[in-house]
Write a protein that holds these residues in place. Structure first.
Motif, mmCIF file in Angstrom:
data_model
loop_
_atom_site.group_PDB
_atom_site.id
_atom_site.type_symbol
_atom_site.label_atom_id
_atom_site.label_comp_id
_atom_site.label_asym_id
_atom_site.label_seq_id
_atom_site.Cartn_x
_atom_site.Cartn_y
_atom_site.Cartn_z
ATOM 1 N N THR A 106 2.765 7.380 41.657
ATOM 2 C CA THR A 106 2.901 6.219 40.618
ATOM 3 C C THR A 106 1.929 5.193 40.998
ATOM 4 O O THR A 106 1.552 4.616 40.122
ATOM 5 N N GLY A 107 1.799 4.857 42.281
ATOM 6 C CA GLY A 107 0.922 3.738 42.779
ATOM 7 C C GLY A 107 -0.620 4.126 42.122
ATOM 8 O O GLY A 107 -1.506 3.456 41.644
ATOM 9 N N SER A 110 -0.846 3.859 38.580
ATOM 10 C CA SER A 110 -0.675 2.638 37.890
ATOM 11 C C SER A 110 -2.081 1.882 38.194
ATOM 12 O O SER A 110 -2.722 1.062 37.251
ATOM 13 N N SER A 111 -2.649 2.160 39.560
ATOM 14 C CA SER A 111 -4.007 1.406 39.697
ATOM 15 C C SER A 111 -4.960 1.964 38.783
ATOM 16 O O SER A 111 -6.017 1.356 38.395
ATOM 17 N N THR A 112 -5.146 3.432 38.580
ATOM 18 C CA THR A 112 -6.251 3.972 37.690
ATOM 19 C C THR A 112 -5.746 3.470 36.338
ATOM 20 O O THR A 112 -6.627 3.144 35.452
ATOM 21 N N ALA A 113 -4.522 3.205 35.599
ATOM 22 C CA ALA A 113 -4.290 2.824 34.232
ATOM 23 C C ALA A 113 -5.028 1.573 34.107
ATOM 24 O O ALA A 113 -5.450 0.924 33.284
ATOM 25 N N GLY A 131 -8.016 4.346 42.619
ATOM 26 C CA GLY A 131 -6.655 4.921 42.763
ATOM 27 C C GLY A 131 -6.037 5.119 44.212
ATOM 28 O O GLY A 131 -5.119 5.115 44.186
ATOM 29 N N TYR A 132 -6.916 5.143 45.154
ATOM 30 C CA TYR A 132 -6.404 5.506 46.349
ATOM 31 C C TYR A 132 -5.587 4.126 47.243
ATOM 32 O O TYR A 132 -4.653 4.521 47.811
ATOM 33 N N THR A 160 6.188 -0.957 42.863
ATOM 34 C CA THR A 160 4.803 -0.433 43.107
ATOM 35 C C THR A 160 3.669 -0.303 42.051
ATOM 36 O O THR A 160 2.664 -0.464 42.203
ATOM 37 N N ALA A 161 4.240 -0.372 40.716
ATOM 38 C CA ALA A 161 3.448 -0.584 39.672
ATOM 39 C C ALA A 161 2.495 -1.935 39.668
ATOM 40 O O ALA A 161 1.309 -1.826 39.515
ATOM 41 N N CYS A 162 3.287 -2.936 39.992
ATOM 42 C CA CYS A 162 2.752 -4.224 39.947
ATOM 43 C C CYS A 162 1.688 -4.402 41.212
ATOM 44 O O CYS A 162 0.568 -4.806 41.211
ATOM 45 N N GLY A 163 2.040 -3.766 42.427
ATOM 46 C CA GLY A 163 1.210 -3.863 43.671
ATOM 47 C C GLY A 163 0.030 -3.119 43.449
ATOM 48 O O GLY A 163 -1.012 -3.393 43.922
ATOM 49 N N ALA A 164 0.144 -1.966 42.714
ATOM 50 C CA ALA A 164 -1.025 -1.256 42.676
ATOM 51 C C ALA A 164 -1.971 -1.744 41.624
ATOM 52 O O ALA A 164 -3.147 -1.804 41.910
ATOM 53 N N ALA A 165 -1.395 -2.416 40.654
ATOM 54 C CA ALA A 165 -2.353 -3.112 39.643
ATOM 55 C C ALA A 165 -3.240 -4.235 40.413
ATOM 56 O O ALA A 165 -4.228 -4.649 40.312
#
Length: 395
Positions: A106-107, A110-113, A131-132, A160-165
């Motif tokens: 998911t992380g 999310s970062s890739t999106a 993405g990594y 997780t989505a917010c932290g990855a973004a």
């Protein structure tokens, strides 16, 4: 004439935007200014994206592409560009804890999106370079926040989505500042450390353990003293593999074996026109995998004989993942030679000592150093191959 002017004035008043419309317009233009500012900070201007016929006709194909890029981002944790290697690593994490594997994926997604939404470099997105950091954020949140902060599943996915973004938003400014040197996992460390410094899940869990022990078993002084555990010879011998597995927050030796398999498999697939499949496997897969094992072994030996670390932390691989990453980076990006091997071993030892110092300094705040020691040593080693120094040659 007066009636016509009156009607015209009423028309203008009717066409004028109300308060909600003005707020939405300002938010839209502010979003556009933010995207333009991030484009100026990027090292390269984003190229015009060529949309394939499959993407034009089907939205499902774009979802599969996002999944592929997320798996490539997961494999980029160990400097590999292969969705199959990423799938091997996610599967190894899911075998230990399904939530760990799901949040890691998911992380990365999310970062890739987020990178695609901000129109970042398409080549960097498709290779998993954006993405990594998000994958590591998801893994750390699954290990530290979910069990210690008592997060529910929706809250864990949202965090997780917010932290990855956020890690993606930090990637481009850091790349701009560091110019020719890769930014490694600095953005991941910034997001993970700031989150744990605010939430403080480790201090809360420690307080709960101390209160429970003091009230039910023994005094607090007896609870704080660590209990020495006798480990078998096989556990000591497998501690370097456990250290390699800790790169992806996997605390088992077979997790390290899965990471090494992902490195070898990705190296075999990344052959150039001048390389045969066997040569690509040896140079791009086997040598970096051996470098990771050697680096983790050097870290364990340095921690035991030089730092006097506890046997529990060594067997758990906590002194192996940073040196393994440092040695893996040298083995991957530098030309193979005897001097490169010496540099890999020395960088692993320096990373172990630096990690011990940073962990003791950050223990006041209640957060670990994560992969920050590797980042600092990797910047220094890459500077040795810069055009001004030219002490080593890159591949």
């Amino acid at each position: 004439k007066m009636s016509a002017l009156r009607r015209r004035g009423q028309w203008r008043r009717w066409m004028a935007p109300n308060g909600a419309q003005r707020v939405s317009q300002r938010a839209f233009w502010g979003w556009r200014r933010y995207r333009r500012a991030l484009r100026r900070l990027s090292t390269k201007s984003p190229p015009v994206r060529k949309v394939s016929k499959v993407e034009e006709t089907s939205g499902i194909a774009s979802v599969f592409k996002l999944g592929e890029y997320a798996l490539r981002g997961t494999s980029q944790i160990v400097f590999v560009n292969s969705p199959i290697s990423g799938a091997v690593m996610v599967s190894a994490l899911s075998a230990v804890d399904p939530l760990l594997g799901v949040l890691t994926f998911t992380g990365a997604a999310s970062s890739t999106a987020t990178a695609k939404a901000l129109d970042f470099d398409q080549k960097a997105i498709s290779s998993g370079c954006l993405g990594y950091n998000g994958a590591l954020v998801g893994a750390i949140f699954a290990v530290f926040l979910v069990p210690n902060a008592n997060l529910s599943l929706p809250t864990a996915f949202l965090a997780t989505a917010c932290g990855a973004a956020a890690s993606t938003a930090l990637y481009i400014p850091l790349s701009r500042v560091m110019t020719t040197i890769p930014q490694w996992t600095f953005s991941f460390n910034a997001v993970a450390m700031s989150t744990l410094a605010i939430v403080k899940p480790l201090s809360k869990s420690t307080e709960n353990v101390i209160e429970t022990t003091a009230s039910t078993v023994a005094p607090i002084a007896d609870a704080i003293v660590p209990v020495s555990v006798a480990f078998s010879e096989s556990e000591w011998l497998l501690s370097p593999l456990t250290g390699v597995g800790q790169i992806i927050v996997h605390g088992e030796p077979w997790g390290g074996a899965a990471v090494l398999a992902a490195i070898c498999f990705g190296g075999a697939l990344s052959k150039t026109k001048e390389q045969s499949r066997t040569k690509a496997f040896v140079e791009n897969g086997l040598i970096p995998a051996c470098g990771a094992v050697v680096g983790s072994t050097v870290g364990c030996l340095t921690a035991y004989f030089v730092l006097g670390a506890s046997s529990e932390s060594i067997v758990a691989g906590l002194h192996g993942f940073n040196p393994a990453l440092a040695s893996l980076a040298v083995s991957t990006f530098f030309r193979p030679s005897i001097s490169t091997a010496v540099l890999a071993v020395s960088s692993a030892g320096a990373t172990t000592v630096l990690a011990a110092g940073l962990n003791s300094a950050l223990s006041v705040v209640g957060i670990p150093a994560f992969s920050l020691p590797f980042c600092l040593v990797a910047v220094a080693t890459m500077a040795l191959a810069s055009p001004t120094v030219k002490a080593f040659k890159l591949r």
